[in-house]
Design a protein around this motif. Structure first.
Motif, mmCIF file in Angstrom:
data_model
loop_
_atom_site.group_PDB
_atom_site.id
_atom_site.type_symbol
_atom_site.label_atom_id
_atom_site.label_comp_id
_atom_site.label_asym_id
_atom_site.label_seq_id
_atom_site.Cartn_x
_atom_site.Cartn_y
_atom_site.Cartn_z
ATOM 1 N N ASN A 143 45.765 6.747 -31.689
ATOM 2 C CA ASN A 143 43.802 5.989 -31.271
ATOM 3 C C ASN A 143 43.581 5.627 -32.391
ATOM 4 O O ASN A 143 44.299 6.205 -33.738
ATOM 5 C CB ASN A 143 43.554 7.428 -30.488
ATOM 6 C CG ASN A 143 41.901 6.503 -30.047
ATOM 7 O OD1 ASN A 143 42.159 5.511 -29.769
ATOM 8 N ND2 ASN A 143 41.665 7.083 -29.757
ATOM 9 N N LYS A 144 42.198 5.022 -32.515
ATOM 10 C CA LYS A 144 41.507 4.281 -33.393
ATOM 11 C C LYS A 144 42.398 3.764 -34.510
ATOM 12 O O LYS A 144 41.737 3.380 -35.564
ATOM 13 C CB LYS A 144 41.635 5.143 -34.228
ATOM 14 C CG LYS A 144 40.008 6.524 -33.022
ATOM 15 C CD LYS A 144 39.154 7.771 -33.945
ATOM 16 C CE LYS A 144 38.810 8.355 -33.184
ATOM 17 N NZ LYS A 144 38.151 8.857 -33.925
ATOM 18 N N ASP A 204 41.737 0.312 -34.406
ATOM 19 C CA ASP A 204 40.749 -0.532 -35.153
ATOM 20 C C ASP A 204 40.040 -0.243 -36.200
ATOM 21 O O ASP A 204 39.757 -0.714 -37.096
ATOM 22 C CB ASP A 204 39.643 -0.564 -34.014
ATOM 23 C CG ASP A 204 39.199 0.816 -33.517
ATOM 24 O OD1 ASP A 204 39.377 1.413 -33.060
ATOM 25 O OD2 ASP A 204 37.787 0.965 -33.752
ATOM 26 N N LEU A 205 40.417 0.828 -36.602
ATOM 27 C CA LEU A 205 39.886 1.385 -38.164
ATOM 28 C C LEU A 205 40.855 1.382 -39.248
ATOM 29 O O LEU A 205 40.236 1.418 -40.001
ATOM 30 C CB LEU A 205 39.668 3.045 -38.388
ATOM 31 C CG LEU A 205 38.145 3.513 -36.784
ATOM 32 C CD1 LEU A 205 37.933 4.402 -37.083
ATOM 33 C CD2 LEU A 205 37.164 2.679 -37.639
ATOM 34 N N SER A 239 43.412 0.977 -29.410
ATOM 35 C CA SER A 239 41.839 1.577 -30.001
ATOM 36 C C SER A 239 41.305 1.923 -28.753
ATOM 37 O O SER A 239 41.319 1.181 -27.779
ATOM 38 C CB SER A 239 41.942 1.120 -30.092
ATOM 39 O OG SER A 239 40.004 0.790 -30.280
ATOM 40 N N ALA A 240 40.768 3.300 -27.766
ATOM 41 C CA ALA A 240 39.697 3.866 -26.957
ATOM 42 C C ALA A 240 38.862 2.506 -26.325
ATOM 43 O O ALA A 240 38.345 2.539 -25.565
ATOM 44 C CB ALA A 240 39.534 5.115 -26.915
ATOM 45 N N THR A 241 37.961 2.402 -27.747
ATOM 46 C CA THR A 241 36.795 1.772 -27.724
ATOM 47 C C THR A 241 36.756 0.223 -27.864
ATOM 48 O O THR A 241 36.488 -0.097 -27.656
ATOM 49 C CB THR A 241 36.515 2.166 -29.001
ATOM 50 O OG1 THR A 241 36.802 1.281 -30.589
ATOM 51 C CG2 THR A 241 35.028 3.416 -28.939
ATOM 52 N N ASN A 297 43.970 17.482 -31.718
ATOM 53 C CA ASN A 297 42.525 18.010 -32.020
ATOM 54 C C ASN A 297 41.655 17.085 -32.071
ATOM 55 O O ASN A 297 41.657 16.214 -31.999
ATOM 56 C CB ASN A 297 43.224 18.227 -34.032
ATOM 57 C CG ASN A 297 43.678 17.050 -34.739
ATOM 58 O OD1 ASN A 297 44.052 16.057 -34.396
ATOM 59 N ND2 ASN A 297 42.758 16.673 -35.759
ATOM 60 N N SER A 298 40.246 17.936 -32.196
ATOM 61 C CA SER A 298 39.084 17.160 -32.123
ATOM 62 C C SER A 298 38.479 16.414 -32.198
ATOM 63 O O SER A 298 38.764 16.002 -33.413
ATOM 64 C CB SER A 298 37.867 19.056 -31.852
ATOM 65 O OG SER A 298 36.873 18.367 -32.008
ATOM 66 N N GLY A 299 38.181 15.601 -31.826
ATOM 67 C CA GLY A 299 37.708 14.069 -32.385
ATOM 68 C C GLY A 299 38.507 13.096 -32.822
ATOM 69 O O GLY A 299 38.017 11.896 -32.653
ATOM 70 N N VAL A 300 40.050 12.978 -32.022
ATOM 71 C CA VAL A 300 40.626 11.815 -32.016
ATOM 72 C C VAL A 300 40.613 10.956 -31.469
ATOM 73 O O VAL A 300 40.975 9.768 -31.013
ATOM 74 C CB VAL A 300 41.999 12.689 -32.248
ATOM 75 C CG1 VAL A 300 42.226 13.726 -33.353
ATOM 76 C CG2 VAL A 300 42.184 13.296 -30.741
ATOM 77 N N GLY A 301 39.622 11.507 -29.828
ATOM 78 C CA GLY A 301 39.011 10.470 -28.887
ATOM 79 C C GLY A 301 40.027 10.399 -27.362
ATOM 80 O O GLY A 301 40.454 9.681 -26.591
ATOM 81 N N LYS A 302 40.727 11.977 -27.328
ATOM 82 C CA LYS A 302 41.373 12.113 -26.032
ATOM 83 C C LYS A 302 39.851 12.273 -24.498
ATOM 84 O O LYS A 302 40.859 11.156 -23.383
ATOM 85 C CB LYS A 302 41.854 14.405 -25.964
ATOM 86 C CG LYS A 302 42.950 14.394 -27.460
ATOM 87 C CD LYS A 302 42.742 16.161 -27.192
ATOM 88 C CE LYS A 302 41.495 16.192 -27.023
ATOM 89 N NZ LYS A 302 40.923 16.656 -28.327
ATOM 90 N N SER A 303 39.162 12.166 -24.358
ATOM 91 C CA SER A 303 38.206 11.854 -23.345
ATOM 92 C C SER A 303 37.684 9.998 -23.562
ATOM 93 O O SER A 303 38.310 9.587 -22.594
ATOM 94 C CB SER A 303 36.126 12.771 -24.045
ATOM 95 O OG SER A 303 37.104 13.930 -23.931
ATOM 96 N N SER A 304 37.735 9.891 -24.745
ATOM 97 C CA SER A 304 37.227 8.412 -24.539
ATOM 98 C C SER A 304 39.190 7.919 -24.174
ATOM 99 O O SER A 304 38.958 6.836 -23.200
ATOM 100 C CB SER A 304 37.314 7.780 -26.203
ATOM 101 O OG SER A 304 36.197 8.323 -26.899
HETATM 102 N N1 LIG Z 1 37.184 4.073 -34.160
HETATM 103 C C1 LIG Z 1 36.898 4.257 -32.497
HETATM 104 N N2 LIG Z 1 36.530 5.128 -32.245
HETATM 105 C C2 LIG Z 1 37.037 5.988 -31.271
HETATM 106 C C3 LIG Z 1 37.969 5.556 -30.800
HETATM 107 N N3 LIG Z 1 38.036 6.442 -29.351
HETATM 108 C C4 LIG Z 1 37.263 7.246 -29.962
HETATM 109 N N4 LIG Z 1 36.276 6.672 -30.352
HETATM 110 C C5 LIG Z 1 35.252 7.875 -30.845
HETATM 111 O O1 LIG Z 1 35.634 9.151 -31.470
HETATM 112 C C6 LIG Z 1 34.470 10.259 -31.542
HETATM 113 C C7 LIG Z 1 35.539 11.444 -30.729
HETATM 114 O O2 LIG Z 1 35.955 10.763 -29.667
HETATM 115 P P1 LIG Z 1 36.243 11.850 -28.208
HETATM 116 O O3 LIG Z 1 36.651 11.072 -26.897
HETATM 117 O O4 LIG Z 1 35.337 12.140 -28.161
HETATM 118 O O5 LIG Z 1 37.311 13.322 -28.886
HETATM 119 P P2 LIG Z 1 37.391 14.293 -28.355
HETATM 120 O O6 LIG Z 1 37.281 14.939 -29.287
HETATM 121 O O7 LIG Z 1 39.757 14.459 -28.918
HETATM 122 O O8 LIG Z 1 37.646 13.574 -27.116
HETATM 123 C C8 LIG Z 1 33.412 9.206 -30.456
HETATM 124 O O9 LIG Z 1 32.536 8.916 -31.149
HETATM 125 C C9 LIG Z 1 34.183 8.279 -29.749
HETATM 126 O O10 LIG Z 1 33.377 6.835 -29.587
HETATM 127 C C10 LIG Z 1 38.790 4.594 -31.195
HETATM 128 O O11 LIG Z 1 39.711 3.984 -30.884
HETATM 129 N N5 LIG Z 1 38.096 3.848 -32.212
#
Ligand SMILES: Nc1nc2c(ncn2[C@@H]2O[C@H](COP(=O)(O)OP(=O)(O)O)[C@@H](O)[C@H]2O)c(=O)[nH]1
Ligand SMILES: [Mg+2]
Ligand SMILES: [Zn+2]
Length: 307
Positions: free
Chosen positions: A129-130, A132-133, A159-161, A183-190
């Motif tokens: 994921n991500k 775009d970064l 890229s979820a976003t 792991n936390s913050g990788v974007g699972k929920s997104s």
């Molecule tokens: N740049 C970018 N940020 C993302 C992407 N997916 C998620 N995020 C950001 O990463 C952060 C953590 O996302 P979240 O879905 O809560 O992660 P989780 O802890 O795995 O569930 C949030 O601020 C999201 O907006 C992505 O594809 N690109």
């Protein structure tokens, strides 16, 4: 009359069951004891379980039976305890969500999850994921692709976003039960939101109907997909690298190493210090990625950190 459904939330004594025919949500209780063979677990019914249930005269519903599990993943209650906690059952695939920046998932973390998937016989897919970064840093993505393609795993950059490859991922997941991990913050929920807009809303409604005041994020949840299938989210669980193995057996869970081991001099080679080892040779020649071999060595050392 008996109905059939899949458990998509399990909170204490209540189970949210999605009826197999109508997809109606039925809140069920478990009465009496349902015995499961061979498993001593702290939780008898888990998300992903296919169950039979009956409506009772008082307007409630009761789970009366659990169908045999195809597979399940566990977390031991503690290192000393023989009891285990089952996280989810009947999983077709694990989607390991990783990101290489903000936060950077370590290769070792990925490898621990992959080993667990191999041990449980659950096919794994890596969702990077991500992406775009990663525009200015293609080498990070290339390296990950190289390491896991060599091992035979599929990596999908998403890229979820920004929406990259979300349609492709949705198609891959349709009609199957997939465990979302990472792991936390990788974007699972997104990612879940991007794949299935409204998925969290639907499970959220259920949590308010019967579990007021509960901290819902500590429970595994199953999100039904409109294309069929389910996404299982296990929040608060870092990974599921929690299996026991002997040194001889670990390399079976590294597919690229296992393929080479017939070329080792000793049939029970652990690929560390033995002479004439095909794996050590392949690492030296760059055919097996150094990162994978380092993960293997660390896991062999029995680092307790992740258990
Ligand atoms: N740049 C970018 N940020 C993302 C992407 N997916 C998620 N995020 C950001 O990463 C952060 C953590 O996302 P979240 O879905 O809560 O992660 P989780 O802890 O795995 O569930 C949030 O601020 C999201 O907006 C992505 O594809 N690109
Ligand atoms: Mg989350
Ligand atoms: Zn060897």
């Amino acid at each position: 009359m008996s109905h059939q459904g899949i458990v998509f939330r399990a909170t204490g004594s209540w189970y949210s069951v999605s009826d197999s025919l109508s997809a109606e949500v039925v809140e069920c209780r478990l009465r009496g004891r349902i015995r499961l063979e061979g498993v001593r677990s702290t939780n008898p019914v888990v998300v992903g379980d296919v169950v039979d249930y009956q409506r009772t005269a008082d307007g409630e519903a009761t789970i009366t039976g659990i169908h045999p599990r195809r597979n399940y993943i566990i977390r031991r209650a503690s290192n000393l305890s023989r009891e285990s906690h089952i996280l989810a059952a009947n999983i077709d695939r694990a989607v390991i969500v990783v990101s290489l920046v903000d936060p950077a998932t370590s290769y070792e973390f990925i490898d621990r999850m992959l080993v667990t998937c191999e041990a449980y016989n659950i096919p794994a897919l890596l969702a990077l994921n991500k992406v775009d970064l990663l525009e200015g840093r293609p080498e990070l993505r290339e390296e990950l692709l190289g390491v896991y393609a060599a091992a035979g795993y599929r990596v999908v950059g998403v890229s979820a976003t920004r929406g990259d490859n979300i349609n492709a991922l949705r198609e891959l997941l349709a009609g199957r039960t997939s465990l979302i991990s990472g792991n936390s913050g990788v974007g699972k929920s997104s990612l879940i939101r991007a794949i299935e807009p409204g998925a969290e809303l639907r499970t959220g409604e259920v949590s308010h109907a019967h579990h007021k005041g509960r901290h819902t994020t500590t429970f595994s949840q199953v999100h039904p997909l409109s294309g069929g299938g389910y996404l299982i989210d296990t929040p608060g669980i870092k990974g599921f690298g929690l299996i026991d193995f002997t040194p001889e057996e670990l390399c079976r869970y590294f597919p690229e190493m296992m393929r080479l081991s017939p070329g080792c001099r000793y049939y029970n080679c652990t690929h560390v210090h033995e002479p004439d080892c095909a794996v050590v040779r392949a690492v030296a020649q760059g055919e097996v990625p150094e990162r994978r071999y380092q993960s293997y060595l660390k896991m062999l050392q029995g680092d307790e950190k992740y258990r």
